[in-house]
Scaffold this motif. Structure first.
Motif, PDB file in Angstrom:
ATOM      1  N   ASP A  76      43.775  53.122 -36.051  1.00  0.00           N
ATOM      2  CA  ASP A  76      42.536  53.566 -35.412  1.00  0.00           C
ATOM      3  C   ASP A  76      41.626  52.371 -35.159  1.00  0.00           C
ATOM      4  OD1 ASP A  76      43.379  56.181 -35.463  1.00  0.00           O
ATOM      5  OD2 ASP A  76      42.191  56.738 -37.213  1.00  0.00           O
ATOM      6  N   ASP A 103      34.617  65.163 -24.499  1.00  0.00           N
ATOM      7  CA  ASP A 103      34.397  64.220 -25.599  1.00  0.00           C
ATOM      8  C   ASP A 103      33.469  64.826 -26.649  1.00  0.00           C
ATOM      9  OD1 ASP A 103      35.760  61.572 -24.770  1.00  0.00           O
ATOM     10  OD2 ASP A 103      34.711  62.196 -22.962  1.00  0.00           O
ATOM     11  N   GLY A 134      34.626  65.771 -29.805  1.00  0.00           N
ATOM     12  CA  GLY A 134      35.079  65.507 -31.161  1.00  0.00           C
ATOM     13  C   GLY A 134      35.429  66.789 -31.888  1.00  0.00           C
ATOM     14  N   CYS A 151      45.620  64.921 -29.959  1.00  0.00           N
ATOM     15  CA  CYS A 151      45.502  63.570 -29.394  1.00  0.00           C
ATOM     16  C   CYS A 151      44.349  63.467 -28.408  1.00  0.00           C
ATOM     17  CB  CYS A 151      46.811  63.175 -28.713  1.00  0.00           C
ATOM     18  SG  CYS A 151      46.825  61.553 -27.925  1.00  0.00           S
ATOM     19  N   GLY A 152      43.906  64.600 -27.883  1.00  0.00           N
ATOM     20  CA  GLY A 152      42.857  64.562 -26.871  1.00  0.00           C
ATOM     21  C   GLY A 152      43.374  63.972 -25.578  1.00  0.00           C
ATOM     22  N   CYS A 191      45.371  57.688 -27.898  1.00  0.00           N
ATOM     23  CA  CYS A 191      44.703  58.983 -28.055  1.00  0.00           C
ATOM     24  C   CYS A 191      43.179  58.847 -28.100  1.00  0.00           C
ATOM     25  CB  CYS A 191      45.161  59.662 -29.347  1.00  0.00           C
ATOM     26  SG  CYS A 191      46.905  60.119 -29.384  1.00  0.00           S
ATOM     27  N   HIS A 192      42.511  59.999 -27.875  1.00  0.00           N
ATOM     28  CA  HIS A 192      41.054  60.163 -27.972  1.00  0.00           C
ATOM     29  C   HIS A 192      40.299  59.400 -26.896  1.00  0.00           C
ATOM     30  CE1 HIS A 192      42.334  61.918 -31.649  1.00  0.00           C
ATOM     31  NE2 HIS A 192      42.528  60.772 -32.282  1.00  0.00           N
ATOM     32  N   SER A 248      37.566  62.467 -27.619  1.00  0.00           N
ATOM     33  CA  SER A 248      38.253  63.723 -27.312  1.00  0.00           C
ATOM     34  C   SER A 248      39.287  64.038 -28.388  1.00  0.00           C
ATOM     35  CB  SER A 248      38.936  63.633 -25.943  1.00  0.00           C
ATOM     36  OG  SER A 248      39.883  62.573 -25.916  1.00  0.00           O
ATOM     37  N   SER A 295      38.927  63.996 -33.348  1.00  0.00           N
ATOM     38  CA  SER A 295      38.285  62.727 -33.648  1.00  0.00           C
ATOM     39  C   SER A 295      36.860  62.983 -34.122  1.00  0.00           C
ATOM     40  CB  SER A 295      38.251  61.843 -32.399  1.00  0.00           C
ATOM     41  OG  SER A 295      37.549  60.651 -32.644  1.00  0.00           O
TER      42      SER A 295
END
Length: 324
Positions: free
Chosen positions: A69, A101, A103, A117-118, A134-135, A161, A164
């Motif tokens: 991350d 986005d 979270g 994973c968004g 991801c995200h 996203s 997260s």
């Protein structure tokens, strides 16, 4: 029967294949570690034990975590835009770019289920190697399925996203569907002493530190600290309090934090505390209430020092102006 020319050709081919080896990966986002981004979590090296450990035997992971991350310091950085880039040459296998986005929260958990994973994408690097991102920020992805990319090509932006709780890029490597820790691809690390990594330039392991420091007239909400809006560079002389806060990551039980404020007319304040638990993200604040006609006007400085086992692991300073 092998002819000599055929044998030599085969030997050269095999030697070339051996030299090629696995791909080497660049940092997958456009930032400078320690300055405007940092690594919050690593691959969990003990996924089947119920315990958690990163490759350096530290707590910077969580149960079953399968990637690295790369986090931003604040949501303000995310809003301004931080580019995600291709970590190695390859071909885009697929993308998703429609999730908000928001979270993870109780209100969004159901909508995120199955799409943790968004927004993100997968790149195929050949020989069974794939990287997953991801995200990412909704509407930011600039590549499409089947597109060839090269190391450093812009793919989109860091977002919030999927599953997260802070703006970051979750980066996972796999070979033939098996998760590979790029910091310890051969599973040989002994508390950080891996023989080799898959990084072109291996990022240093940072076991925790300060992410931000700021002044305020009251203890700020944690959400405003994470958003990057909590610091007041100037306060009035009649402000109700003078508070210094510190935002930290990777703190461990037993760490100590010292906050110091100095200012004109001999103003001085110091507060030390021992942290009682290990936390991924945390903050502490301390200060003084206004008890006189007003704070001395002029420049102030705040200092924060984070220590582990008596050794300084992080220190920051910041300025404040008290105005009439």
């Amino acid at each position: 029967m092998w002819r000599q020319g055929s044998f030599l050709g085969l030997a050269a081919l095999l030697a070339g294949a051996a030299v090629a080896g696995p791909p080497r990966f660049a940092l997958p986002l456009d930032c400078t570690l320690g300055e405007n981004c940092y690594i919050q979590n690593y691959v969990d090296t003990l996924p089947a034990t119920g315990r958690v450990s990163d490759y350096a035997c530290g707590p910077l992971s969580y149960d079953g975590h399968k990637g690295t991350d790369f986090a931003l310091f604040t949501r303000a950085q995310m809003a301004a835009g931080v580019s995600v880039t291709a970590a190695a040459d390859g071909v885009v296998r697929g993308t998703r770019d429609t999730m908000p986005d928001t979270g993870l929260s109780a209100a969004t958990e159901a909508a995120i289920a199955g799409r943790e994973c968004g927004n993100g994408l997968v790149i195929d690097h050949g020989d069974g190697w794939v990287s997953q991102y991801c995200h990412m920020k909704r509407g930011s992805i600039t590549v499409q399925k089947g597109q060839a990319v090269q190391t450093g090509d812009r793919l989109g932006q860091v977002g919030l996203s999927g599953q997260s709780e802070f703006p970051h890029l979750h980066f996972t490597l796999r070979q033939n569907e098996r998760v590979i820790d790029p910091f310890d691809p051969d599973n040989t690390a002994t508390c950080g002493a891996a023989g080799q990594t898959l990084w072109a330039t291996p990022p240093a392991y940072v076991a925790g530190g300060l992410l931000g420091l700021g002044f305020a007239s009251a203890v700020p909400p944690f959400d405003s600290i994470k958003a990057g809006t909590a610091h007041s560079p100037a306060l009035a002389a009649d402000a109700s309090a003078l508070v210094l806060w510190a935002y930290m990551f990777g703190t461990r039980a037993g760490d100590s934090l010292t906050l110091v404020i100095s200012g004109p007319e001999g103003f001085s304040f110091e507060h030390s505390t021992t942290l009682d638990k290990t936390q991924a993200l945390s903050f502490r604040a301390a200060g003084k209430r206004l008890r006189t006609a007003g704070w001395p006007v002029g420049p102030y400085q705040g200092h924060a020092t984070l220590r582990r086992k008596g050794q300084i692991i992080s220190a920051e300073a910041i300025r404040l102006q008290i105005k009439p």
